[in-house]
Design a protein around this motif. Structure first.
Motif, PDB file in Angstrom:
ATOM      1  N   THR A 118       0.853  -1.185   0.000  1.00  0.00           N
ATOM      2  CA  THR A 118       0.000   0.000   0.000  1.00  0.00           C
ATOM      3  C   THR A 118       0.896   1.244   0.000  1.00  0.00           C
ATOM      4  OG1 THR A 118      -0.210  -0.012   2.425  1.00  0.00           O
ATOM      5  CG2 THR A 118      -1.910  -1.153   1.178  1.00  0.00           C
ATOM      6  N   TYR A 129      -2.631   6.553  -2.276  1.00  0.00           N
ATOM      7  CA  TYR A 129      -1.912   6.389  -1.010  1.00  0.00           C
ATOM      8  C   TYR A 129      -0.880   7.498  -0.789  1.00  0.00           C
ATOM      9  CZ  TYR A 129      -3.927   1.682  -0.955  1.00  0.00           C
ATOM     10  OH  TYR A 129      -4.788   0.624  -0.938  1.00  0.00           O
ATOM     11  N   SER A 133      -1.886   5.030   3.936  1.00  0.00           N
ATOM     12  CA  SER A 133      -2.866   3.990   3.616  1.00  0.00           C
ATOM     13  C   SER A 133      -3.693   3.669   4.865  1.00  0.00           C
ATOM     14  CB  SER A 133      -2.168   2.760   3.054  1.00  0.00           C
ATOM     15  OG  SER A 133      -1.206   2.250   3.967  1.00  0.00           O
TER      16      SER A 133
END
Ligand code: RM4
Ligand code: MN
Ligand code: MN
Length: 418
Positions: A118, A129, A133
């Motif tokens: 992420t 992101y 995240s």
């Protein structure tokens, strides 16, 4: 080819092995431990890594997950110490699961920890992101990251993996950007949602990193923060130590000892660093530190009756910018095995006695006696007994493996990863 190679080196190997092993009491036990000890190879380390300034691809890089498995299979054939592969989703989404499982089994490999990602935006992804995240101020972004981690667990279940590594790049670049307390709380809640999706026999590794890509604060920035999350999440959550994720001069061996004592050390990412990077070949800069870390690992695992090979996750995590990644990985595995072998040689009884008498000079002598033993022939003997090569890199070069890979895969292939 292996036999031919080993036979040509046997006489010289035997001389070195006889010399070193003469002074070792529990020789067979040590050799067995060395044979059992496997270090997972991350799928993103098989291509040439880059920095933000550029990437200089090498030829013959694996272009698919199947080719990555083949590369790890090759390493494992050469050293019988790299018996696992660790996948990063979405860089390596397993599509033809059955075929992939067959291929992996054929090479004697298993799937190590699954890694979620992420820290990058993927094409077509709904939410960005850019500002984190699991810590993100918007619920929808956090949910997207949670769902991704659940997806990763699902992929792992099918492949037979038993752990999820969560490394977050979350944090902030400037003072004032983030409310630390709230970011911690949001991250904890999101991690708990992922934890809830974990099968009973899985572990969740919470990896920390001091800085980069965020340069002011990291939301999982050190072992204290990771341990806070892991303790609050529950018994399946554990701290993961990546050697390159500390501030300079951190006493990593002490961190390891304390985490082990708390029963909260989950796994390890090996690499080395000189300044602030997390990418250099294991043991290339500070092999004494690596030995001291292994000394604490062996001591701590033995104190808890743990199985060295299986009770913690062992993985290399480096990026090879200027070397052939396969040669670099062979060097890394060798450095790990050397440090492990040296740690096994430490006279624990004598060390404990010296510590209890505050005999500082003797304690240092005992440690350095082990560290200064040339254990390369012990590691080579373990390889020989396991059916691998006495000198893996030499054989890799003799057989012109890279040239064959270039012929097969092309000069201009680029593996997925960083
Ligand atoms: C991070 C961290 C993670 C790894 C990524 C690629 O610095 O070490 O473990 O998955 O890099
Ligand atoms: Mn790592
Ligand atoms: Mn790293």
């Amino acid at each position: 080819m292996l036999d031919e190679h080993n036979n040509s080196l046997l006489a010289a190997h035997k001389r070195a092995f006889d010399y070193t092993s003469a002074g070792v009491d529990n020789l067979n036990d040590i050799l067995q431990k060395l044979m059992d000890f496997q270090i997972a190879i991350p799928s993103w380390a098989l291509g040439t890594g880059g920095t933000r300034f550029g990437r200089f691809s090498g030829g013959g890089e694996p272009g698919s997950i199947e080719e990555k498995i083949e590369d790890v299979g090759l390493l494992h054939t050469l050293n019988k110490s790299s018996g696992a592969i660790s996948l990063h989703i979405p860089w390596d989404i397993p599509e033809n699961v059955q075929a992939i499982k067959t291929l992996t089994a054929q090479y004697g490999l298993r799937f190590d920890a699954m890694n979620s990602n992420t820290f990058q935006d993927q094409p077509g992804q709904q939410h960005s992101y850019k500002f984190g995240s699991l810590q993100h101020v918007e619920k929808a972004v956090r949910q997207q990251a949670i769902d991704h981690n659940k997806e990763v667990i699902k992929h792992g279940i099918v492949l037979g993996s038993k752990s999820l590594t969560v490394w977050l790049s979350d944090g902030s670049c400037f003072p004032g950007q983030l409310n630390f307390r709230k970011a911690f709380q949001r991250t904890l809640e999101a991690l708990a949602a992922i934890y809830a999706a974990l099968p009973d026999d899985w572990k969740m590794f919470v990896e920390y990193k001091a800085f980069e890509p965020n340069f002011y604060s990291m939301t999982v920035g050190d072992w204290g923060q990771s341990l806070l999350y892991a303790n609050k999440l529950g018994p399946k959550a554990l701290t993961l130590v990546d050697l390159g994720h500390h501030l300079p001069n951190a006493n990593i061996e002490q961190i390891v000892a304390l985490l082990l004592g708390e029963g909260k050390l989950g796994g390890f990412h090996f690499n080395d660093s000189k300044y602030g990077d997390d990418d250099l070949t294991v043991g290339s800069i500070n092999p004494y530190q690596l030995f001291l870390i292994f000394n604490e690992l062996v001591e701590g695992m033995d104190a808890r009756g743990m199985d060295h090979a299986n009770d913690l996750g062992w993985m290399i995590d480096a990026s090879h910018n200027v070397k052939d990644p396969l040669e670099d990985l062979l060097q890394s595995v060798e450095a790990i095995k050397i440090a492990y072998a040296q740690a096994l040689l430490v006279d624990k009884k004598a060390l404990t006695a010296a510590q209890d008498r505050n005999d500082t000079a003797l304690a240092q002598e005992i440690l350095q006696q082990a560290y200064r033993t040339d254990v390369r022939s012990l590691v080579a003997e373990a390889r020989l007994r396991a059916g691998a090569a006495l000198q893996p890199i030499q054989l890799f070069r003799q057989q012109k493996v890279r040239q064959h890979l270039i012929k097969e895969r092309g000069e201009k292939t680029v593996a997925t990863g960083l």
